[in-house]
Every structure is written in C-alpha cells, then in structure tokens.
Design an enzyme around this catalytic site. Structure first.
Site, PDB file in Angstrom:
ATOM      1  N   GLU A 195       0.825  -1.207   0.000  1.00  0.00           N
ATOM      2  CA  GLU A 195       0.000   0.000   0.000  1.00  0.00           C
ATOM      3  C   GLU A 195       0.864   1.263   0.000  1.00  0.00           C
ATOM      4  OE1 GLU A 195      -3.112   0.337  -0.502  1.00  0.00           O
ATOM      5  OE2 GLU A 195      -3.741  -1.742  -0.372  1.00  0.00           O
ATOM      6  N   TYR A 204      -6.712   5.883   4.621  1.00  0.00           N
ATOM      7  CA  TYR A 204      -6.845   4.951   3.497  1.00  0.00           C
ATOM      8  C   TYR A 204      -6.051   3.668   3.746  1.00  0.00           C
ATOM      9  CZ  TYR A 204      -5.912   2.673  -0.908  1.00  0.00           C
ATOM     10  OH  TYR A 204      -5.765   1.709  -1.875  1.00  0.00           O
ATOM     11  N   ASP A 251     -10.614   5.918  -1.801  1.00  0.00           N
ATOM     12  CA  ASP A 251      -9.583   6.520  -2.645  1.00  0.00           C
ATOM     13  C   ASP A 251     -10.275   7.233  -3.798  1.00  0.00           C
ATOM     14  OD1 ASP A 251     -10.435   4.493  -4.338  1.00  0.00           O
ATOM     15  OD2 ASP A 251      -8.433   3.700  -4.741  1.00  0.00           O
TER      16      ASP A 251
END
Length: 204
Positions: A16, A99, A117
């Site tokens: 990520e 996120y 997102d």
C-alpha cells in the site's frame, strides 16, 4: 504478489505504501526486491536507511520510505513487531493514514471499514448523486461515513473494498465510463440524471 488467500499484514502494508503515487506495474518489482531485502517488520526496522533508499530509487517521494521505516520501528517498539489488528490502532503508526489503515484492517483483519480513494469517491458520488466536494473536510467525512455504511452489510469487507476500487479503476472511469455495460446503471443517480461526467465535484 501481495494478494494471498491468507494476507500477510506486513506485505499488504508495504504494498500500500509503495502503490501511493505509483502504478501497480511499476510498483511490483520494487515490492519484490524490498521484501527480499527486508522480509519482516523487524528487518525493515533494523535496516540501514541508505540501503532502503537505494532500493527505493526510481519510485520517488522518498519520505514514504523514511516513514515506512519509522513505522516499522514503532511497530517493533509498541506492538512486538506485529502490525496492530484494528483501524484505530493502525492510525497511530507513522505514515499510515485513513486509506492505508482501512485497507490493512479490512484485507488482513476483516474489519468493516470502507476504503476511500479516488476510485471510490467517483463510484459513490455518481451512484448516490453526491455533490459535496471530495476535497473538502465535510466531503471526506461524508464519503467515509457512506463507505462504512455500504460495507457494513457484507460478510467479506476485504473483497468488497478491493472490488469497489477495481470497479472505479476499470469500469466507472473518469472520462469514458462504461455505463452501457454497467450492471448497476439503472439505479445509478448520475446515469439517470445525465451527470456522470460532472461527478465527483472537486474544489479548485
């Protein structure tokens, strides 16, 4: 390579961070070589910064790498080298924002927290006809609350989050969305009102 039947939290976290500002095709080789060099949180925490930055060369945004290592040191010190298993605790780690915390919590620990997102903003704003600017504080709160509401009814929050992001990336695209073949077009507010290309709204 980080998508496994039983996800490894460290690998999901690493992926990520790498994929922030980076396409999957470009980021995958970096993920593989960094994981090969630092196979665990402890290894990353104990790495020489110059070694990590050398492996990061070409990805840019070097603060991502520095914060990644700071986060690893924090995880070793505060969580015995294991990523915390809740959204709230993940947010306490350096370099992990809402996120990334939602992605790790839902994918690895099946917590029902919606990932938001750019793709998710677009899908939700179009489907529900939301005109609140996505880059306003009120908009961010509204979309996060809606994302959490949508995910609450699923038994598989990991698959839901990955699915809605991919739907936005591949189907409900910014300029040429595939509305004619969309299975939820009939109930999509933007499709029915002819405002698909006007949403989402962003403050200039």
């Amino acid at each position: 390579p980080w998508r496994k039947e039983v996800p490894v939290p460290y690998e999901v976290w690493l992926s990520e961070i790498i994929l922030q500002q980076t396409r999957v095709a470009q980021g995958t080789p970096y993920f593989e070589k960094i994981l090969a060099a630092f196979a665990s949180v402890e290894a990353l925490a104990g790495a020489e910064e110059d070694h990590l930055l050398a492996l990061w060369t070409g990805l840019g945004y070097y603060n991502r790498a520095r914060n990644l290592q700071k986060g690893a040191k924090q995880i070793v010190a505060d969580f015995d080298g294991q990523l915390p298993n809740s959204f709230a605790e993940l947010l306490t780690i350096k370099g992990i924002g809402p996120y990334t915390a939602a992605a790790i919590a839902s994918i690895c620990f099946k917590e029902k927290i919606g990932v938001v997102d750019g793709n998710v903003y677009r899908v939700l704003s179009r489907y529900f006809g939301i005109e609140t600017p996505i880059n306003s504080s009120s908009g961010q709160k509204e979309f996060q609350a809606l994302a959490n509401e949508c995910i609450a009814g699923t038994k598989h929050p990991d698959l839901y989050n990955q699915g809605i992001m991919e739907f936005g990336a591949l189907h409900c695209t910014p300029k040429k969305p595939h509305c004619m073949t969309c299975t939820i077009a009939d109930s999509c507010h933007a499709h029915n009102s002819g405002t698909v290309l006007e949403l989402p709204i962003k403050l200039k």
